[in-house]
Design an enzyme around this catalytic site. Structure first.
Site, PDB file in Angstrom:
ATOM      1  N   SER A  64      40.658  40.327  37.749  1.00 37.62           N
ATOM      2  CA  SER A  64      39.319  40.328  37.156  1.00 37.62           C
ATOM      3  C   SER A  64      38.278  39.903  38.174  1.00 37.62           C
ATOM      4  O   SER A  64      38.591  39.419  39.255  1.00 37.62           O
ATOM      5  CB  SER A  64      39.291  39.359  35.983  1.00 37.62           C
ATOM      6  OG  SER A  64      39.342  38.025  36.484  1.00 37.62           O
ATOM      7  N   LYS A  65      37.028  40.086  37.772  1.00 38.05           N
ATOM      8  CA  LYS A  65      35.920  39.685  38.612  1.00 38.05           C
ATOM      9  C   LYS A  65      36.005  38.189  38.913  1.00 38.05           C
ATOM     10  O   LYS A  65      35.721  37.750  40.016  1.00 38.05           O
ATOM     11  CB  LYS A  65      34.628  40.013  37.872  1.00 38.05           C
ATOM     12  CG  LYS A  65      33.385  39.632  38.607  1.00 38.05           C
ATOM     13  CD  LYS A  65      32.173  40.242  37.957  1.00 38.05           C
ATOM     14  CE  LYS A  65      31.161  39.208  37.505  1.00 38.05           C
ATOM     15  NZ  LYS A  65      30.922  38.106  38.413  1.00 38.05           N
TER      16      LYS A  65
END
Ligand code: GLU
Length: 513
Positions: A263-264
């Site tokens: 994920s970011k």
């Protein structure tokens, strides 16, 4: 006749493209080029509530940077234009066609009614689903009398069109990566195909377009696997089963620790980009780093992504795009998630960075230097690049590895000094400086000659006086570099030239004693 391979990458412009999306696009690209087929860019923007300004432009720019070229699509055109779903107007006719054939129905339930139902189910620790078990009790064209349905339509009551899953069927799908996947239709909810805002949902638009655009293979992330039974049923409902594309659902890109989707936040936490280009969120102004801005080369990002989830079946790791096309095959895509590794990403970039011609690296470095207020000579910068690039994974690491070749040390690394600079250092170095002055005079402005002679002299001088070689050399390095790091000493002297070499030694002696 063999069907022509036609694949599509179909992003929704809801934000910057995740690096996992880039990998999906890459696998589509490789597969299509391997089979002399077409690679199409379709923008799926029918969910108007999730559109993010600038996202489509970002997607196009990312592929331009990566040098992955589309044969058809937004920005390119082609025989199935338009390729932006918001500009395509045929979806409603297809939804109505399914109503006529009994595969879909109008549903008039208001969002408030559905919310109340969901809350009610939740209070009873159950989950509400609009499906074959509940639809008869809800407000739709299956449960209401025909004249009531006609009245509601004539009165322009808002409605959605839902797919009618049969209660008693099993959908059987063949996935090119996972093999056979089965799903009982009684478990599936009657997904909305057409919304009250007059636009299709992803499911309807995606299937209609894949059919109309003659897509032969759908290669996409595994998050779409749960939607696949609906898609397969839609092909059946439309009578398009014969030309239904083959499906391949790609495994996830996992966090470096190995579990969970990358994920970011992982990127922020571990300091690597998860987007191809830098992205500024138009609402919050938050900036997310990009591979491009972090100094990655596009060919290195491509090579790294290709091997995250696919392997060539041998030890080869370095592939240019043509080699990837040649080697790629879907049956070597892993069924399991692929763990992202920052170190490996850097390793790839190191490789491709070394391949760049020195003059090209020097041009980039020259700009970096200018931004630091240093006006350097291109030829000199090229020589520096030649010496230090091996130590760098990225162009933006050149400065940290070469700063001392442009400016004299302002301070000396304390740790290095306390470890290496003993009480005799000052006098030994002044003595050496004295000799170097004579060597400089003899070399008469020829810095290479000066450095060569200085090197020989140092060796002989230190040996003759029985000084500890490592210690004196390290002190010399501290004087020239400010630290015990850096390239070969003779090369430093050649680059700095005699005058700068001697003055740095003298300064160190006067500062450090
Ligand atoms: N629009 C979908 C997405 O954003 C496309 C999924 C698919 O390839 O079918 O990923």
């Amino acid at each position: 006749m063999e069907r022509k391979v036609r694949v599509r990458f179909a992003p929704s412009p809801t934000g910057p493209l995740h690096i996992g999306g880039v990998r999906t696009a890459l696998y589509n690209y490789l597969y299509s080029k391997k089979h002399k087929g077409d690679f199409i860019l379709r923008i799926e923007d029918t969910d108007r509530t999730r559109l993010v300004p600038g996202a489509e432009k970002y997607i196009l720019e990312a592929f331009e940077w990566l040098n992955l070229k589309f044969d058809e699509g937004v920005g390119v055109g082609g025989k199935h234009a338009p390729y932006r779903q918001s500009e395509r107007t045929m979806y409603k006719d297809y939804a109505l066609q399914l109503i006529d054939s009994g595969w879909a129905y109008y549903a008039f339930d208001t969002p408030q009614q559905l919310d109340a139902l969901r809350a009610d189910y939740q209070a009873r620790k159950m989950t509400f689903q609009y499906d074959c078990t509940t639809r008869q009790g809800l407000r739709n064209s299956l449960s209401l009398p025909d004249d009531e349905v006609r009245r509601l339509l004539a009165a322009e009551e808002p409605y959605v069109i839902r797919f009618r899953f049969p209660a008693d069927t099993e959908v059987v799908m063949q996935d090119m990566i996972r093999g056979e996947v089965r799903m009982k239709t009684s478990l599936l909810d009657d997904k909305v195909l057409f919304k009250s805002d007059g636009l299709p949902t992803y499911h309807l638009a995606n299937v209609v377009d894949d059919h109309l655009m003659e897509i032969s293979h759908v290669i996409r992330g595994e998050e779409w696997l749960p939607s696949c039974p609906l898609h397969v049923m839609l092909y059946e409902a439309f009578g398009w089963k014969d030309t239904m594309p083959q499906f391949a659902h790609l495994p996830l890109l996992l966090k470096p620790e190995g579990s969970g989707k990358l994920s970011k936040r992982d990127g922020d936490r571990l300091g690597f980009p998860v987007f191809p280009l830098q992205w500024t969120d138009p609402k919050s102004g938050e900036v997310s780093s990009g591979y491009r801005e972090s100094g990655y080369l596009p060919q290195s990002v491509i090579n790294m992504l290709a091997l995250l989830g696919w392997n060539p079946g041998n030890e080869q790791e370095i592939f240019d795009l043509d080699e990837l096309i040649e080697a790629f095959s879907i049956d070597r895509i892993s069924k399991h998630g692929a763990k992202f590794s920052v170190e490996k990403a850097k390793w790839f970039n190191h490789h491709y960075f070394q391949q760049l011609p020195n003059p090209q690296i020097a041009q980039t470095f020259l700009q970096d230097l200018a931004s630091r207020g240093i006006n350097a000579d291109l030829q000199y910068v090229e020589k520096v690049v030649e010496q230090v690039k091996e130590r760098c994974n990225f162009a933006n690491e050149l400065w940290d590895n070469a700063d001392y070749l442009f400016i004299a040390p302002k301070a000396y690394n304390e740790k290095a000094v306390s470890k290496r600079w003993k009480s005799e250092a000052g006098s030994r170095l002044s003595e050496i400086a004295e000799h170097l002055r004579q060597i400089a005079k003899d070399a008469d402005g020829n810095d290479d000659l000066f450095a060569r002679n200085a090197e020989t002299f140092l060796h002989n001088h230190i040996t003759e006086r029985q000084y500890p070689m490592g210690e004196v050399m390290n002190c010399l390095r501290i004087a020239l570099v400010g630290d015990t790091k850096g390239i070969n000493l003779a090369n430093i002297m050649a680059l700095l030239g005699s005058e700068q070499t001697i003055s740095r030694i003298e300064r160190a002696v006067s500062v450090l004693g």
